[in-house]
Design a protein around this motif. Structure first.
Motif, mmCIF file in Angstrom:
data_model
loop_
_atom_site.group_PDB
_atom_site.id
_atom_site.type_symbol
_atom_site.label_atom_id
_atom_site.label_comp_id
_atom_site.label_asym_id
_atom_site.label_seq_id
_atom_site.Cartn_x
_atom_site.Cartn_y
_atom_site.Cartn_z
ATOM 1 N N ASP A 267 16.800 -45.079 -4.352
ATOM 2 C CA ASP A 267 16.681 -46.221 -3.447
ATOM 3 C C ASP A 267 15.849 -45.852 -2.219
ATOM 4 O OD1 ASP A 267 17.609 -48.984 -2.625
ATOM 5 O OD2 ASP A 267 18.397 -47.823 -0.946
ATOM 6 N N ALA A 268 16.066 -44.648 -1.673
ATOM 7 C CA ALA A 268 15.300 -44.202 -0.501
ATOM 8 C C ALA A 268 13.828 -44.034 -0.848
ATOM 9 C CB ALA A 268 15.876 -42.891 0.040
ATOM 10 N N ALA B 111 18.227 -38.165 1.795
ATOM 11 C CA ALA B 111 18.742 -38.441 0.461
ATOM 12 C C ALA B 111 18.516 -37.257 -0.470
ATOM 13 C CB ALA B 111 18.087 -39.698 -0.102
ATOM 14 N N PHE B 112 17.388 -36.588 -0.297
ATOM 15 C CA PHE B 112 17.108 -35.384 -1.083
ATOM 16 C C PHE B 112 18.157 -34.306 -0.821
ATOM 17 C CE2 PHE B 112 15.441 -31.107 -1.156
ATOM 18 C CZ PHE B 112 14.821 -31.011 -2.399
ATOM 19 N N LYS C 56 25.816 -38.766 -9.528
ATOM 20 C CA LYS C 56 25.248 -40.051 -9.953
ATOM 21 C C LYS C 56 24.993 -40.955 -8.743
ATOM 22 C CE LYS C 56 27.835 -39.871 -14.318
ATOM 23 N NZ LYS C 56 28.893 -40.537 -15.129
ATOM 24 N N ALA C 57 25.946 -40.988 -7.830
ATOM 25 C CA ALA C 57 25.782 -41.824 -6.640
ATOM 26 C C ALA C 57 24.637 -41.308 -5.769
ATOM 27 C CB ALA C 57 27.080 -41.854 -5.842
ATOM 28 N N ARG D 44 10.700 -46.090 0.832
ATOM 29 C CA ARG D 44 10.123 -45.176 1.799
ATOM 30 C C ARG D 44 9.065 -45.872 2.644
ATOM 31 N NH1 ARG D 44 8.118 -40.460 -1.685
ATOM 32 N NH2 ARG D 44 8.300 -39.452 0.338
ATOM 33 N N SER D 45 9.030 -45.507 3.924
ATOM 34 C CA SER D 45 8.115 -46.120 4.873
ATOM 35 C C SER D 45 6.855 -45.294 5.085
ATOM 36 C CB SER D 45 8.811 -46.314 6.221
ATOM 37 O OG SER D 45 9.264 -45.065 6.740
#
Length: 224
Positions: A28-29, A44-45, A20-21, A33-34
Protein backbone atom coordinates in the motif's frame (compact mmCIF):
# COMPACT_ATOMS: atom_id res chain seq x y z
CA UNK A 1 16.20 -23.18 23.42
CA UNK A 2 14.70 -25.13 26.36
CA UNK A 3 11.32 -26.84 26.14
CA UNK A 4 9.91 -24.34 28.63
CA UNK A 5 10.79 -21.44 26.33
CA UNK A 6 9.68 -23.18 23.12
CA UNK A 7 7.26 -20.95 21.20
CA UNK A 8 3.80 -22.35 20.60
CA UNK A 9 2.22 -23.12 17.26
CA UNK A 10 -0.16 -20.23 17.92
CA UNK A 11 2.76 -17.82 18.27
CA UNK A 12 4.19 -18.99 14.96
CA UNK A 13 0.79 -18.59 13.31
CA UNK A 14 0.44 -15.09 14.78
CA UNK A 15 3.90 -14.15 13.47
CA UNK A 16 2.91 -15.40 10.01
CA UNK A 17 -0.22 -13.24 10.10
CA UNK A 18 1.92 -10.28 11.12
CA UNK A 19 4.10 -10.82 8.03
CA UNK A 20 1.01 -10.91 5.81
CA UNK A 21 -0.27 -7.67 7.32
CA UNK A 22 3.16 -6.04 6.93
CA UNK A 23 3.25 -7.13 3.29
CA UNK A 24 -0.10 -5.44 2.69
CA UNK A 25 1.07 -2.23 4.39
CA UNK A 26 4.30 -2.23 2.39
CA UNK A 27 2.49 -2.70 -0.92
CA UNK A 28 0.00 0.00 0.00
CA UNK A 29 2.85 2.41 0.84
CA UNK A 30 4.61 1.62 -2.44
CA UNK A 31 1.42 2.18 -4.43
CA UNK A 32 0.84 5.51 -2.70
CA UNK A 33 4.46 6.69 -2.65
CA UNK A 34 4.93 10.42 -3.13
CA UNK A 35 8.47 10.22 -4.48
CA UNK A 36 11.63 8.13 -4.72
CA UNK A 37 12.51 8.71 -1.04
CA UNK A 38 9.04 8.54 0.50
CA UNK A 39 9.53 8.01 4.28
CA UNK A 40 6.31 5.98 4.43
CA UNK A 41 7.84 3.37 2.12
CA UNK A 42 10.98 3.21 4.25
CA UNK A 43 8.90 2.78 7.42
CA UNK A 44 6.79 0.04 5.83
CA UNK A 45 9.95 -1.68 4.62
CA UNK A 46 11.42 -1.69 8.12
CA UNK A 47 8.17 -3.06 9.58
CA UNK A 48 8.10 -5.83 6.99
CA UNK A 49 11.73 -6.74 7.63
CA UNK A 50 11.15 -6.87 11.40
CA UNK A 51 8.00 -9.00 11.05
CA UNK A 52 9.74 -11.41 8.67
CA UNK A 53 12.68 -11.77 11.05
CA UNK A 54 10.40 -12.61 14.00
CA UNK A 55 8.53 -15.17 11.92
CA UNK A 56 11.75 -16.71 10.63
CA UNK A 57 13.12 -17.13 14.17
CA UNK A 58 9.90 -18.60 15.58
CA UNK A 59 9.54 -20.96 12.63
CA UNK A 60 13.05 -22.25 13.14
CA UNK A 61 12.73 -22.58 16.92
CA UNK A 62 9.42 -24.44 16.66
CA UNK A 63 9.72 -26.53 13.51
CA UNK A 64 13.42 -26.38 12.62
CA UNK A 65 12.46 -24.80 9.30
CA UNK A 66 13.57 -21.60 7.60
CA UNK A 67 12.05 -19.13 5.16
CA UNK A 68 13.48 -18.09 1.76
CA UNK A 69 13.60 -14.46 2.90
CA UNK A 70 16.91 -12.65 3.27
CA UNK A 71 16.53 -10.57 6.40
CA UNK A 72 18.60 -7.35 6.58
CA UNK A 73 21.15 -7.21 9.37
CA UNK A 74 20.49 -5.14 12.44
CA UNK A 75 22.59 -2.22 11.22
CA UNK A 76 19.91 0.45 11.08
CA UNK A 77 20.78 3.95 12.14
CA UNK A 78 19.56 5.11 15.56
CA UNK A 79 16.59 7.46 15.80
CA UNK A 80 17.25 10.88 14.31
CA UNK A 81 18.10 13.45 16.98
CA UNK A 82 19.16 16.43 14.86
CA UNK A 83 17.34 19.68 14.13
CA UNK A 84 13.94 19.45 12.44
CA UNK A 85 14.90 22.13 9.91
CA UNK A 86 18.65 21.68 9.24
CA UNK A 87 20.40 24.81 8.06
CA UNK A 88 23.74 23.12 7.34
CA UNK A 89 24.66 19.67 6.04
CA UNK A 90 27.64 17.35 5.86
CA UNK A 91 27.69 14.73 3.11
CA UNK A 92 29.86 11.74 4.00
CA UNK A 93 30.76 9.35 1.18
CA UNK A 94 32.66 6.08 1.14
CA UNK A 95 33.30 4.14 -2.06
CA UNK A 96 35.41 0.98 -2.16
CA UNK A 97 37.30 -0.17 -5.26
CA UNK A 98 39.54 -3.04 -6.26
CA UNK A 99 42.42 -2.48 -8.66
CA UNK A 100 41.16 -5.13 -11.07
CA UNK A 101 43.37 -4.23 -14.06
CA UNK A 102 46.63 -2.63 -12.89
CA UNK A 103 47.98 -2.22 -16.41
CA UNK A 104 44.90 -0.28 -17.48
CA UNK A 105 45.26 1.96 -14.43
CA UNK A 106 48.96 2.55 -15.15
CA UNK A 107 48.25 3.32 -18.81
CA UNK A 108 45.57 5.86 -17.96
CA UNK A 109 47.76 7.53 -15.34
CA UNK A 110 50.66 7.68 -17.77
CA UNK A 111 48.43 9.31 -20.39
CA UNK A 112 47.38 11.97 -17.86
CA UNK A 113 51.00 12.56 -16.78
CA UNK A 114 52.14 12.96 -20.38
CA UNK A 115 49.53 15.67 -20.89
CA UNK A 116 50.08 17.30 -17.49
CA UNK A 117 53.57 16.70 -15.99
CA UNK A 118 52.60 18.72 -12.91
CA UNK A 119 50.05 16.03 -12.01
CA UNK A 120 52.82 13.43 -12.01
CA UNK A 121 55.05 15.62 -9.84
CA UNK A 122 52.32 15.95 -7.21
CA UNK A 123 51.61 12.20 -7.20
CA UNK A 124 55.22 10.96 -7.21
CA UNK A 125 56.69 13.66 -5.03
CA UNK A 126 60.24 14.80 -5.72
CA UNK A 127 61.25 11.59 -7.53
CA UNK A 128 63.32 12.27 -10.61
CA UNK A 129 61.41 11.76 -13.87
CA UNK A 130 58.12 11.57 -12.03
CA UNK A 131 56.15 11.09 -15.25
CA UNK A 132 57.92 7.77 -15.86
CA UNK A 133 57.29 6.60 -12.30
CA UNK A 134 53.55 7.12 -12.71
CA UNK A 135 53.45 4.50 -15.45
CA UNK A 136 55.10 1.86 -13.26
CA UNK A 137 53.75 2.55 -9.76
CA UNK A 138 50.13 1.80 -8.83
CA UNK A 139 50.54 4.05 -5.79
CA UNK A 140 51.59 7.02 -7.93
CA UNK A 141 49.00 6.17 -10.61
CA UNK A 142 46.19 6.32 -8.07
CA UNK A 143 47.45 9.71 -6.91
CA UNK A 144 47.33 11.01 -10.48
CA UNK A 145 43.90 9.53 -11.15
CA UNK A 146 42.18 10.86 -8.04
CA UNK A 147 43.99 14.17 -8.35
CA UNK A 148 42.81 14.67 -11.91
CA UNK A 149 39.17 13.55 -11.72
CA UNK A 150 36.28 14.24 -9.39
CA UNK A 151 35.14 11.21 -7.32
CA UNK A 152 31.79 11.10 -9.15
CA UNK A 153 33.53 10.93 -12.52
CA UNK A 154 35.77 8.11 -11.30
CA UNK A 155 32.67 6.28 -10.07
CA UNK A 156 31.01 6.57 -13.48
CA UNK A 157 34.18 5.62 -15.41
CA UNK A 158 35.76 3.14 -12.98
CA UNK A 159 36.08 0.32 -15.53
CA UNK A 160 37.91 2.65 -17.88
CA UNK A 161 40.49 3.18 -15.12
CA UNK A 162 40.91 -0.53 -14.33
CA UNK A 163 38.90 -0.37 -11.11
CA UNK A 164 36.11 -2.61 -9.88
CA UNK A 165 33.40 -1.20 -7.62
CA UNK A 166 32.84 -2.52 -4.11
CA UNK A 167 30.35 -1.34 -1.50
CA UNK A 168 29.52 2.33 -1.18
CA UNK A 169 27.50 4.50 1.17
CA UNK A 170 26.42 8.12 1.31
CA UNK A 171 25.24 9.80 4.51
CA UNK A 172 23.53 13.18 4.58
CA UNK A 173 23.98 14.51 8.12
CA UNK A 174 22.49 17.65 9.67
CA UNK A 175 24.71 20.23 11.35
CA UNK A 176 23.81 23.11 13.65
CA UNK A 177 26.07 25.60 11.93
CA UNK A 178 28.34 25.58 8.87
CA UNK A 179 31.88 24.49 9.71
CA UNK A 180 34.63 27.08 9.67
CA UNK A 181 37.13 26.73 6.80
CA UNK A 182 39.71 24.11 7.71
CA UNK A 183 37.94 23.24 10.95
CA UNK A 184 37.65 19.48 10.39
CA UNK A 185 40.30 18.79 7.75
CA UNK A 186 42.66 17.07 10.21
CA UNK A 187 39.97 14.52 11.19
CA UNK A 188 37.16 14.72 8.62
CA UNK A 189 35.13 11.74 9.80
CA UNK A 190 35.52 11.92 13.57
CA UNK A 191 32.41 14.04 14.03
CA UNK A 192 30.07 11.74 12.07
CA UNK A 193 27.04 11.29 14.34
CA UNK A 194 24.58 8.56 13.24
CA UNK A 195 21.82 10.33 15.16
CA UNK A 196 22.14 13.34 12.87
CA UNK A 197 21.88 11.41 9.61
CA UNK A 198 18.90 12.72 7.66
CA UNK A 199 19.10 9.94 5.06
CA UNK A 200 21.58 7.39 3.76
CA UNK A 201 21.99 5.48 0.52
CA UNK A 202 23.84 2.17 0.37
CA UNK A 203 25.01 0.13 -2.62
CA UNK A 204 26.34 -3.40 -2.18
CA UNK A 205 26.55 -6.61 -4.17
CA UNK A 206 24.72 -8.38 -1.34
CA UNK A 207 21.57 -6.52 -2.39
CA UNK A 208 21.82 -7.95 -5.90
CA UNK A 209 22.15 -11.61 -4.96
CA UNK A 210 19.24 -13.67 -6.22
CA UNK A 211 17.97 -17.08 -5.22
CA UNK A 212 18.52 -19.97 -7.61
CA UNK A 213 16.00 -21.00 -10.24
CA UNK A 214 14.75 -23.83 -8.01
CA UNK A 215 13.63 -21.39 -5.32
CA UNK A 216 9.99 -20.34 -5.50
CA UNK A 217 10.14 -16.97 -3.75
CA UNK A 218 12.35 -13.96 -4.14
CA UNK A 219 14.16 -12.65 -1.01
CA UNK A 220 13.11 -9.36 0.45
CA UNK A 221 14.81 -6.52 -1.43
CA UNK A 222 16.49 -4.22 1.06
CA UNK A 223 18.57 -2.01 -1.19
CA UNK A 224 17.85 1.62 -0.37
Amino acid sequence: MSDAAQPSAAEVRAAAEAVKAALDRHLDAVERRSGQDDPAVYAAFDELAAAAEVYDELLYDTYDEVTPFEIPGNDALPAYAGPEEPSALSVLIRRDYTVAEPQRLLHQAQRIADLDPDAADEAAGSVADAAAVVGTSVHAALGVLFGEFEPDEIASRHKEFGLEEGDSTLWVAAADDPAEPGEWLSAPFDQADPQRVVCRFDVSAVFDEELGDDDMLEPLDHER
